[in-house]
Enzyme design. Structure first.
Site, short mmCIF file in Angstrom:
data_model
loop_
_atom_site.label_atom_id
_atom_site.label_comp_id
_atom_site.label_asym_id
_atom_site.label_seq_id
_atom_site.Cartn_x
_atom_site.Cartn_y
_atom_site.Cartn_z
N HIS A 225 0.65 -1.55 -0.18
CA HIS A 225 -0.64 -0.05 0.26
C HIS A 225 0.51 1.37 -0.09
O HIS A 225 0.78 2.33 -0.35
CB HIS A 225 -1.01 -0.25 1.06
N TYR A 229 1.42 5.25 -2.81
CA TYR A 229 1.62 6.51 -2.37
C TYR A 229 2.86 6.80 -2.46
O TYR A 229 2.82 8.02 -3.10
CB TYR A 229 1.53 6.88 -1.16
N HIS A 376 -10.66 0.45 -10.68
CA HIS A 376 -9.77 1.84 -9.67
C HIS A 376 -8.07 1.83 -9.56
O HIS A 376 -8.40 3.33 -9.94
CB HIS A 376 -10.03 1.04 -8.39
N PHE A 377 -7.51 1.31 -9.79
CA PHE A 377 -5.64 1.84 -10.06
C PHE A 377 -5.58 2.29 -11.17
O PHE A 377 -4.50 3.36 -11.21
CB PHE A 377 -5.48 0.87 -8.86
N HIS A 378 -6.15 1.67 -12.51
CA HIS A 378 -5.86 2.55 -13.56
C HIS A 378 -6.41 4.18 -13.12
O HIS A 378 -6.33 5.09 -14.42
CB HIS A 378 -6.56 1.82 -15.05
N ARG A 441 -10.75 -9.68 -11.82
CA ARG A 441 -9.79 -9.65 -11.86
C ARG A 441 -8.84 -10.42 -12.36
O ARG A 441 -8.86 -11.97 -12.11
CB ARG A 441 -9.44 -8.31 -11.32
N ARG A 442 -7.63 -10.48 -13.42
CA ARG A 442 -6.53 -11.17 -13.68
C ARG A 442 -6.73 -12.33 -14.12
O ARG A 442 -6.71 -13.51 -13.10
CB ARG A 442 -5.77 -11.21 -11.93
#
Lengths: 551, 153
Positions: A225, A229, A376-378, A441-442
């Site tokens: 995580h 950041y 989300h993380f894209h 996913r994946r």
């Protein structure tokens, strides 16, 4: 007011070191982007990989090359540049340390990449045990991390030198921010270094038979995580301290910026359990504690949002803007150095909201391991962060190579940013929607034995392929711009924009530079959040797992 | 500090505190916390260890069933379960090899199933239909074919 040694230009020797990092980063963009294109095409169900290449091999390339290589190399190059610019040219010794770090990272990258291409390491970038990759893959990743520590050491040495030369003064804002990110990275990567060196390397070499799966996942996410950041903070550096200069405004508050960075240092690490909410073996109460700490790390992002829009509004009103939103019209929309990162900022609004959903203990269960998370993380790393990096490259690359961003390239850059926004709206939007319906996913393409539920996901997968293809075009355009700025743009002086505070007389309290205090609190928070559940995972461990190679 | 900044920070803190209180209340008062069972098993000896020596579905009460299931590359055992509408089903799960995911599409059933650990999760099935069960954690080359069904009649 401090007179920092703000030279107009980054020293060319430091520039070479920074550019070396950027070359690797943009090669990674090409390789990882191509892998991403192949993935969306496979998942549309209309395309099969040739020559026996596996979907999961491509997926490992995509994750490792973009998530670890592109980001780490760009960030190191960027941070070296801002430190050289705001704290002064590196000494010969510091620069040598930087070059050693660069080569360690590069050798590690090549080692890991070769193993992935030989299909000895299709374990994805999270390399969850007991899937077992070739030991050289783990060794390569270790070298990337150790190399990044070495580059980080150059930044720490420069900071320490600056403080010695300027006793009792606050360090330049961008140097301070780069230092916070470096310290956070070092504390965080101890987790992944520990699982690789103590658990996975001896196990993949056959020195030990089994591995404690839960411990290795916990050490991974202790790192995993704060990793996000580590990607985000350089984007925040651009947003806080560079964009205000580009638009011709001022930094809203120097102290607020420093405080939010300190909060990131404190709260971004003891939150890894929110990636492990659905795992057995960790008590729900400890998970909840880390959920609370995860919510705490939302605060500095909300502070950032306020500060950014306050500096935009202040600037617009100083140009005579009227009404509630009149200031928006005064912003320099024709300047890609502003507009492309601005698209990233806008993307961060739904991205952050989605992140709160992911962290919310029980709501996580709806979306965990669905393609919602990929969506989300894209938006976070692959839009907010990456578009900000591109926006920075538009001035940083020509500044370092002694060239200029031409009007034509600026126009192409604006098209690139718009294409990214369009492609990502399709791809990430469709991912979020399909994820809510349960699409995992994946996973390679599957009709799940003719399942009616899985059939509903396929239109979204086609939308992802459309969006992904547009994004690939945007990547090619970006590479064209990068090559132009690095080798072909006309010679000239491109400004390195460094913002000034709106109220320079308001000095940030010196306590912000007290690293014993902040690192002490960071360690205490980590011990508080992790000690008891971690000891529990070791003491109450099941018999270990043997390694599996299932690809 | 600027007045607008104070208002913004107050709203931010208030919103975040509300999220903390709601998730905490759901977890501890309503027992809606995520699946976090804490029982261990030797991953090399799953077939010889009760209850996984007899995987299957068992009625344990009126409208209440227990499913003991193993996950392994690239299948579930038992496959293709059937239960009557209105049943509450308690799943007891473990993995015989790598980490798998246990997801029932269209429900909130979603749990990680790790070797060495026994995971538990419960779901009440009210709506009749054929539910897709799939592995949602990458487990190898055949990950995408690892699925089965639960039919609610």
């Amino acid at each position: 007011m401090i007179k920092s040694p703000l030279k107009s230009k980054v020293d060319s020797r430091d520039g070479k070191l920074a550019m070396a990092h950027l070359y690797v980063a943009f090669i990674a963009l090409l390789v990882g982007g191509l892998a991403g294109l192949l993935q969306v095409l496979v998942r549309s169900g209309k395309f099969q990989l040739p020559a026996g290449i596996g979907y999961y091999q491509i997926l490992t390339v995509h994750g490792v090359v973009l998530g670890l290589v592109l980001t780490t190399f760009f960030i190191m190059g960027f941070q070296l540049s801002v430190v050289s610019k705001t704290a002064g040219t590196f000494t010969g010794k510091q620069r040598t340390v930087g070059w050693i770090g660069f080569w360690i990272m590069t050798i590690g990258t090549i080692a890991a990449a070769v193993m992935i291409l030989l299909n000895k390491a299709s374990v994805l970038y999270t390399f969850y045990a007991p899937l077992q990759a070739h030991f050289i893959f783990y060794l390569g990743l270790t070298l990337v991390v150790v190399g990044s520590w070495t580059v980080g050491a150059a930044i720490i040495m420069k900071y320490a030198e600056w403080r010695r030369a300027n006793p009792g003064q606050q360090s330049p804002l961008l140097t301070f921010m780069a230092l916070v990110n470096t310290l956070m990275w070092i504390v965080a990567t101890i987790g992944v270094a520990a699982t690789v060196l103590i658990q996975l390397l001896p196990w993949s070499l056959g020195w030990v038979d089994t591995v404690n799966v839960a411990v290795s996942r916990t050490l991974f996410w202790y790192f995993g995580h704060p990793l996000v950041y580590f990607w985000l903070l350089p984007a925040y550096m651009v947003w806080y301290a560079i964009i205000p200069k580009i638009i011709g405004g001022k930094i809203f508050s120097d102290s607020l910026a420093r405080m939010s960075f300190i909060l990131f240092l404190l709260f971004s690490i003891p939150v890894g359990f929110h990636h492990q909410l659905l795992e057995p073996g960790i008590d729900a109460a400890w998970k909840f504690l880390q959920v609370v700490l995860t919510f705490a790390v939302v605060i500095p992002s909300l502070m950032t949002a306020f500060s950014l829009f306050a500096s935009f509004e202040t600037f617009g009103r100083s140009k005579g803007a009227k009404g509630l939103f009149g200031w928006l019209k005064k912003l320099p929309w024709g300047d890609a150095r502003f507009t492309v990162p601005f698209i990233g900022m806008v993307a961060f609004i739904p991205a952050g909201a989605g992140g709160i959903v992911n962290a919310s203990h029980q709501m996580n269960q709806v979306i965990h391991n669905t393609i919602w998370v990929t969506g989300h993380f894209h938006l976070t790393v692959a839009t907010a962060v990456v578009l900000t990096f591109f926006g920075a490259a538009f001035w940083l690359v020509p500044h370092l190579t002694g060239r200029k961003l031409t009007k034509k390239m600026n126009k192409l850059a604006l098209i690139q940013g718009s294409l990214w926004a369009i492609g990502m709206t399709f791809m990430s939007g469709a991912m979020h929607a399909a994820g809510l319906l349960g699409a995992p996913r994946r996973s390679a393409f599957s009709d799940y034995g003719g399942s009616a539920q899985a059939a509903e996901w396929i239109p979204y997968q086609i939308a992802q392929a459309v969006g992904g293809s547009i994004l690939f075009i945007a990547i090619i355009l970006m590479l064209y711009i990068f090559i132009n700025l690095a080798f072909f743009a006309p010679k000239g002086e491109q400004e390195f924009p460094v913002g000034e505070a709106l109220h320079p007389e308001e000095k940030a309290p010196m306590v912000f530079e007290n690293w014993k205090l902040w690192l002490g609190i960071t360690v205490l928070l980590i011990l508080f959040a992790y000690t008891i559940p971690f000891i529990d995972l070791i003491q109450n461990a099941p018999p270990g797992s043997k390694g599996f190679k299932l690809w | 500090m600027h007045l607008d900044e104070k208002i913004w920070l107050t709203l931010s803190f208030g919103m975040i505190m509300a999220f903390m209180v709601i998730t905490g209340y759901q977890t501890f008062a309503l027992e809606m916390g995520p699946p976090s069972n804490n029982e261990l098993i030797d991953p090399q000896k799953v077939d010889e260890t009760a209850p996984f020596n007899e995987p299957g579905i068992k009625q344990i009460g009126e409208n209440e069933y227990e499913v003991v299931m193993t996950l392994q590359v690239f299948s579930f055992n038992p496959m293709d379960i059937e239960v009557p509408a209105g049943s509450t089903v308690h799943f007891t799960l473990t993995s015989k090899d790598v980490v798998h995911g246990f997801e029932i599409a269209g429900t909130n059933v979603n749990a990680m199933v790790m070797p060495g650990h026994i995971q538990k999760i419960t779901q009440k099935f009210d709506e009749p239909g054929k539910y897709l069960v799939l592995c949602n954690e990458y487990c190898g080359a055949g990950h995408q074919v690892m699925s089965t069904t639960i039919t609610v009649k």
